[in-house]
Scaffold this motif. Sequence first.
Motif, PDB file in Angstrom:
ATOM      1  N   ASN A 140      28.503   5.464  -4.510  1.00  0.00           N
ATOM      2  CA  ASN A 140      27.213   4.972  -4.032  1.00  0.00           C
ATOM      3  C   ASN A 140      26.432   4.120  -5.033  1.00  0.00           C
ATOM      4  O   ASN A 140      25.482   3.449  -4.641  1.00  0.00           O
ATOM      5  CB  ASN A 140      26.338   6.154  -3.608  1.00  0.00           C
ATOM      6  CG  ASN A 140      26.872   6.855  -2.389  1.00  0.00           C
ATOM      7  OD1 ASN A 140      27.060   6.234  -1.346  1.00  0.00           O
ATOM      8  ND2 ASN A 140      27.145   8.152  -2.501  1.00  0.00           N
ATOM      9  N   LEU A 141      26.838   4.119  -6.307  1.00  0.00           N
ATOM     10  CA  LEU A 141      26.054   3.401  -7.312  1.00  0.00           C
ATOM     11  C   LEU A 141      26.904   2.652  -8.331  1.00  0.00           C
ATOM     12  O   LEU A 141      26.690   1.459  -8.563  1.00  0.00           O
ATOM     13  CB  LEU A 141      25.129   4.383  -8.045  1.00  0.00           C
ATOM     14  CG  LEU A 141      24.314   3.829  -9.213  1.00  0.00           C
ATOM     15  CD1 LEU A 141      23.306   2.782  -8.731  1.00  0.00           C
ATOM     16  CD2 LEU A 141      23.589   4.968  -9.942  1.00  0.00           C
ATOM     17  N   ARG A 142      27.870   3.334  -8.933  1.00  0.00           N
ATOM     18  CA  ARG A 142      28.565   2.771 -10.092  1.00  0.00           C
ATOM     19  C   ARG A 142      29.218   1.420  -9.805  1.00  0.00           C
ATOM     20  O   ARG A 142      29.113   0.479 -10.602  1.00  0.00           O
ATOM     21  CB  ARG A 142      29.611   3.768 -10.600  1.00  0.00           C
ATOM     22  CG  ARG A 142      30.248   3.348 -11.917  1.00  0.00           C
ATOM     23  CD  ARG A 142      31.216   4.397 -12.417  1.00  0.00           C
ATOM     24  NE  ARG A 142      32.375   4.543 -11.535  1.00  0.00           N
ATOM     25  CZ  ARG A 142      33.401   5.359 -11.790  1.00  0.00           C
ATOM     26  NH1 ARG A 142      33.378   6.102 -12.890  1.00  0.00           N
ATOM     27  NH2 ARG A 142      34.417   5.427 -10.960  1.00  0.00           N
ATOM     28  N   TRP A 163      29.448  15.485  -7.895  1.00  0.00           N
ATOM     29  CA  TRP A 163      28.341  14.653  -8.365  1.00  0.00           C
ATOM     30  C   TRP A 163      28.864  13.305  -8.860  1.00  0.00           C
ATOM     31  O   TRP A 163      28.381  12.248  -8.467  1.00  0.00           O
ATOM     32  CB  TRP A 163      27.576  15.365  -9.483  1.00  0.00           C
ATOM     33  CG  TRP A 163      26.493  14.516 -10.090  1.00  0.00           C
ATOM     34  CD1 TRP A 163      26.634  13.591 -11.081  1.00  0.00           C
ATOM     35  CD2 TRP A 163      25.118  14.488  -9.699  1.00  0.00           C
ATOM     36  NE1 TRP A 163      25.430  12.988 -11.356  1.00  0.00           N
ATOM     37  CE2 TRP A 163      24.483  13.521 -10.529  1.00  0.00           C
ATOM     38  CE3 TRP A 163      24.367  15.183  -8.768  1.00  0.00           C
ATOM     39  CZ2 TRP A 163      23.128  13.241 -10.425  1.00  0.00           C
ATOM     40  CZ3 TRP A 163      23.003  14.905  -8.667  1.00  0.00           C
ATOM     41  CH2 TRP A 163      22.403  13.943  -9.477  1.00  0.00           C
ATOM     42  N   ASP A 164      29.864  13.355  -9.730  1.00  0.00           N
ATOM     43  CA  ASP A 164      30.423  12.116 -10.288  1.00  0.00           C
ATOM     44  C   ASP A 164      31.016  11.238  -9.187  1.00  0.00           C
ATOM     45  O   ASP A 164      30.864  10.006  -9.224  1.00  0.00           O
ATOM     46  CB  ASP A 164      31.488  12.439 -11.328  1.00  0.00           C
ATOM     47  CG  ASP A 164      30.899  13.009 -12.609  1.00  0.00           C
ATOM     48  OD1 ASP A 164      29.666  12.928 -12.799  1.00  0.00           O
ATOM     49  OD2 ASP A 164      31.671  13.549 -13.429  1.00  0.00           O
ATOM     50  N   THR A 194      19.851  10.465  -4.846  1.00  0.00           N
ATOM     51  CA  THR A 194      19.672  10.093  -6.250  1.00  0.00           C
ATOM     52  C   THR A 194      20.272   8.720  -6.520  1.00  0.00           C
ATOM     53  O   THR A 194      19.655   7.862  -7.161  1.00  0.00           O
ATOM     54  CB  THR A 194      20.331  11.140  -7.162  1.00  0.00           C
ATOM     55  OG1 THR A 194      19.710  12.415  -6.936  1.00  0.00           O
ATOM     56  CG2 THR A 194      20.179  10.764  -8.623  1.00  0.00           C
ATOM     57  N   ALA A 195      21.484   8.504  -6.017  1.00  0.00           N
ATOM     58  CA  ALA A 195      22.159   7.219  -6.236  1.00  0.00           C
ATOM     59  C   ALA A 195      21.391   6.078  -5.594  1.00  0.00           C
ATOM     60  O   ALA A 195      21.203   5.013  -6.199  1.00  0.00           O
ATOM     61  CB  ALA A 195      23.583   7.285  -5.692  1.00  0.00           C
ATOM     62  N   VAL A 226      22.920  14.042  -4.022  1.00  0.00           N
ATOM     63  CA  VAL A 226      23.586  13.043  -4.863  1.00  0.00           C
ATOM     64  C   VAL A 226      23.414  11.648  -4.263  1.00  0.00           C
ATOM     65  O   VAL A 226      23.126  10.682  -4.967  1.00  0.00           O
ATOM     66  CB  VAL A 226      25.077  13.377  -5.046  1.00  0.00           C
ATOM     67  CG1 VAL A 226      25.727  12.367  -5.996  1.00  0.00           C
ATOM     68  CG2 VAL A 226      25.250  14.789  -5.591  1.00  0.00           C
ATOM     69  N   TYR A 227      23.573  11.542  -2.946  1.00  0.00           N
ATOM     70  CA  TYR A 227      23.393  10.259  -2.265  1.00  0.00           C
ATOM     71  C   TYR A 227      21.979   9.734  -2.475  1.00  0.00           C
ATOM     72  O   TYR A 227      21.779   8.556  -2.803  1.00  0.00           O
ATOM     73  CB  TYR A 227      23.683  10.418  -0.774  1.00  0.00           C
ATOM     74  CG  TYR A 227      23.457   9.161   0.042  1.00  0.00           C
ATOM     75  CD1 TYR A 227      24.416   8.158   0.076  1.00  0.00           C
ATOM     76  CD2 TYR A 227      22.287   8.979   0.782  1.00  0.00           C
ATOM     77  CE1 TYR A 227      24.219   7.004   0.820  1.00  0.00           C
ATOM     78  CE2 TYR A 227      22.079   7.825   1.529  1.00  0.00           C
ATOM     79  CZ  TYR A 227      23.045   6.852   1.542  1.00  0.00           C
ATOM     80  OH  TYR A 227      22.834   5.712   2.280  1.00  0.00           O
ATOM     81  N   ILE A 277      28.161   9.522  -7.232  1.00  0.00           N
ATOM     82  CA  ILE A 277      27.597   8.405  -7.992  1.00  0.00           C
ATOM     83  C   ILE A 277      28.571   7.231  -7.998  1.00  0.00           C
ATOM     84  O   ILE A 277      28.169   6.066  -7.865  1.00  0.00           O
ATOM     85  CB  ILE A 277      27.266   8.845  -9.433  1.00  0.00           C
ATOM     86  CG1 ILE A 277      26.160   9.909  -9.435  1.00  0.00           C
ATOM     87  CG2 ILE A 277      26.858   7.643 -10.282  1.00  0.00           C
ATOM     88  CD1 ILE A 277      24.832   9.460  -8.845  1.00  0.00           C
TER      89      ILE A 277
END
Length: 253
Positions: free
Chosen positions: A119-121, A112-113, A162-163, A159-160, A116
């Motif tokens: 794809n996002l952080r 999960w981490d 969500t990001a 997860v993808y 994220i």
Amino acid sequence: MNALYPSLQDRSVLITGGASGIGATLVENFVAQGAKVGFIDIDAGNGNALAAALATGARHEPLFVHADLTDIAALKVAIEAIRASNGLITVLLNNAANDKRHSIEETTPQTWDLGIAVNLRHQFFSAQAVAPDMRAAGGGSIINLGSVSWMLKQGSMPVYLTAKSAVQGLTRSLARDLGPSNIRVNTLVPGWVMTDKQLRLWVKPESKDEIAKGQCINQPLMPQHIASMALFLAADDSAMCTAQDFVVDGGWT
């Protein structure tokens, strides 16, 4: 033929995930506009090859910097190298992502981490790093790459999805906070783009049937279609466009 945007000539542009796929097409298009392009990717082979291929005849040779964008310290070092070479960064394209398929059952706190992070952080920390450049230059454009996948309720990659849904919230937050400095922030939302990776791993005959039913324009969505919108959003022609989602998906959503 693509439109020419005089305001992009000599502008310092940063592209993440630029070694292949949509990112490589972004690099190619911004180099063709005469911009000073720096791009970051974990794929050193493709990154170096692309930079070399585009150097001939370019107004400014593109600069490739190898880095793992999930390592924020390494990301900041890479951005500093591009700034040192090309000057204040006034266009950021947060393109890097990985749409690896995964199930709910196999997802762990660690995966999960990581999802994220890739794809996002890095989108936030890249924006944080270049915002002072844009303030000093009197403005800039940040373009965050989203995805229609979460809008379509696609499965097999929670997860993808969500990001990518969070990217649009990030865009609106940054647009509000950075707007007083004349920094525009928008989300460019691609549909299912026919990159080499997608064709090799995910696009099957049944996928093409799904695309044909979903898109209003039944033609392949190509990386160039995404790059054309990115050029507009980076140029001064879109001066009053901010906090918006620009969907390029053939009319699917």
